[in-house]
Enzyme design. Sequence first.
Site, PDB file in Angstrom:
ATOM      1  N   TYR A   1      11.510  -2.544  -8.830  1.00  0.00           N
ATOM      2  CA  TYR A   1      12.242  -1.516  -8.098  1.00  0.00           C
ATOM      3  C   TYR A   1      13.749  -1.690  -8.238  1.00  0.00           C
ATOM      4  O   TYR A   1      14.269  -2.805  -8.176  1.00  0.00           O
ATOM      5  CB  TYR A   1      11.885  -1.576  -6.611  1.00  0.00           C
ATOM      6  CG  TYR A   1      10.433  -1.290  -6.318  1.00  0.00           C
ATOM      7  CD1 TYR A   1       9.958   0.018  -6.223  1.00  0.00           C
ATOM      8  CD2 TYR A   1       9.527  -2.336  -6.123  1.00  0.00           C
ATOM      9  CE1 TYR A   1       8.631   0.278  -5.939  1.00  0.00           C
ATOM     10  CE2 TYR A   1       8.184  -2.086  -5.847  1.00  0.00           C
ATOM     11  CZ  TYR A   1       7.744  -0.768  -5.760  1.00  0.00           C
ATOM     12  OH  TYR A   1       6.428  -0.520  -5.489  1.00  0.00           O
TER      13      TYR A   1
ATOM     14  N   GLY B   1     -14.611  -1.633  -0.548  1.00  0.00           N
ATOM     15  CA  GLY B   1     -14.797  -0.627   0.484  1.00  0.00           C
ATOM     16  C   GLY B   1     -13.858  -0.839   1.646  1.00  0.00           C
ATOM     17  O   GLY B   1     -12.803  -1.456   1.500  1.00  0.00           O
TER      18      GLY B   1
ATOM     19  N   ASP C   1      -2.571   5.105  -1.423  1.00  0.00           N
ATOM     20  CA  ASP C   1      -2.047   6.379  -0.929  1.00  0.00           C
ATOM     21  C   ASP C   1      -3.109   7.463  -1.033  1.00  0.00           C
ATOM     22  O   ASP C   1      -3.241   8.309  -0.139  1.00  0.00           O
ATOM     23  CB  ASP C   1      -0.801   6.786  -1.717  1.00  0.00           C
ATOM     24  CG  ASP C   1       0.247   5.686  -1.761  1.00  0.00           C
ATOM     25  OD1 ASP C   1       0.375   4.956  -0.751  1.00  0.00           O
ATOM     26  OD2 ASP C   1       0.923   5.544  -2.801  1.00  0.00           O
TER      27      ASP C   1
ATOM     28  N   GLY D   1      -1.051   3.419  -6.462  1.00  0.00           N
ATOM     29  CA  GLY D   1      -1.239   4.727  -5.825  1.00  0.00           C
ATOM     30  C   GLY D   1      -2.622   4.927  -5.232  1.00  0.00           C
ATOM     31  O   GLY D   1      -2.859   5.913  -4.522  1.00  0.00           O
TER      32      GLY D   1
ATOM     33  N   ALA E   1       5.077   6.172  -1.877  1.00  0.00           N
ATOM     34  CA  ALA E   1       3.859   6.166  -1.062  1.00  0.00           C
ATOM     35  C   ALA E   1       3.704   7.441  -0.241  1.00  0.00           C
ATOM     36  O   ALA E   1       2.610   8.017  -0.166  1.00  0.00           O
ATOM     37  CB  ALA E   1       3.871   4.942  -0.142  1.00  0.00           C
TER      38      ALA E   1
ATOM     39  N   SER F   1       5.227  10.551  -0.567  1.00  0.00           N
ATOM     40  CA  SER F   1       5.024  11.797  -1.321  1.00  0.00           C
ATOM     41  C   SER F   1       3.698  11.772  -2.073  1.00  0.00           C
ATOM     42  O   SER F   1       3.049  12.813  -2.236  1.00  0.00           O
ATOM     43  CB  SER F   1       6.187  12.042  -2.289  1.00  0.00           C
ATOM     44  OG  SER F   1       6.301  11.004  -3.231  1.00  0.00           O
TER      45      SER F   1
END
Length: 317
Positions: free
Chosen positions: A103, A230, A258, A255, A34, A36
């Site tokens: 993970y 939104g 992020d 992503g 998140a 980077s």
Amino acid sequence: MDVVTIGETMALFTPNTTGKMRYESTYSRKFGGAESNFAIGLHRLGYQTGWISKVGKDELGEAMLAFIRGEGVDVTQVKMTQQSPTGVYFKEIRNEQDVRVYYYRAGSAASTLTPDDLDEAYIASAKYLHLTGITPALSESCYQTVMKAIEIARENHVKIIFDPNIREKLWNSKEQAHEVLMKIASQADIILPGISEARYLLGDLDVKSYAAMFIENGAKAVILKEGSKGAHFFTREEEGFVPGLEVERVIDPVGAGDGFAAGVTSGILEGLSLEKAIERGNAVGAMVTMVNGDVEGLPEMDEITRFMQKDREDVNR
């Protein structure tokens, strides 16, 4: 630095075909995390970003540093360790509506971050410190590192942006998550929770009640994300809603949050109103979903401008 961020990035392996991962034998290797992702996205929009972390002194760690450095992010505050490996995760795209992430990060290098790994002058030199709720959940030492970073930022008048980015499996309990994340939120100038994250932390309430509780807790501005619909925004002086941008086909949603945070932050650094900053964030988030990979779809400024044009052509000649 315009913005400094702290957190774990891992090697990302994605099957080369869709469907259940058990049937796949070939994978592509990328990188994602998140913080980077955010730093790369913000750098592509023209801002100087720095990333603080630890990686294993292994081939994945070496490749990761080379990749993120190549994306223009300052990695001088990333340390390498031989005692712990670089974390790994797998992204399983069963179909466009079913994406699963697995993970393998227990005992990873980043989870060994300590307050001693922080350079006060480095954080003090930034305009903003960006934090997520992932880093303090990795270990007790990571939690202490985040709290020390907040202390440094506050002492040096560095503003704080906080994205809760809740990962339930990383916490020992919902009560622990609530205590830690609300404590960090109380120190933040801007927080960016999703509606589901606000519900997780505060219960089943309406949007205005969530915002009021976060502001009462200490936040200066609250941006409540509602996915593709939104985002709502609230301060003590104003409130509003900025609709999302339509995407015909979502390839990979991971992503997008992020990217949204990077777009919003770039607008704030540029001096735009919250409404205009969120418009940009919505555009970045939408564009990320159209490309496979956590950072591959992060746009540059001219690409955002073109994407937001209603009469844009399919082919740019």
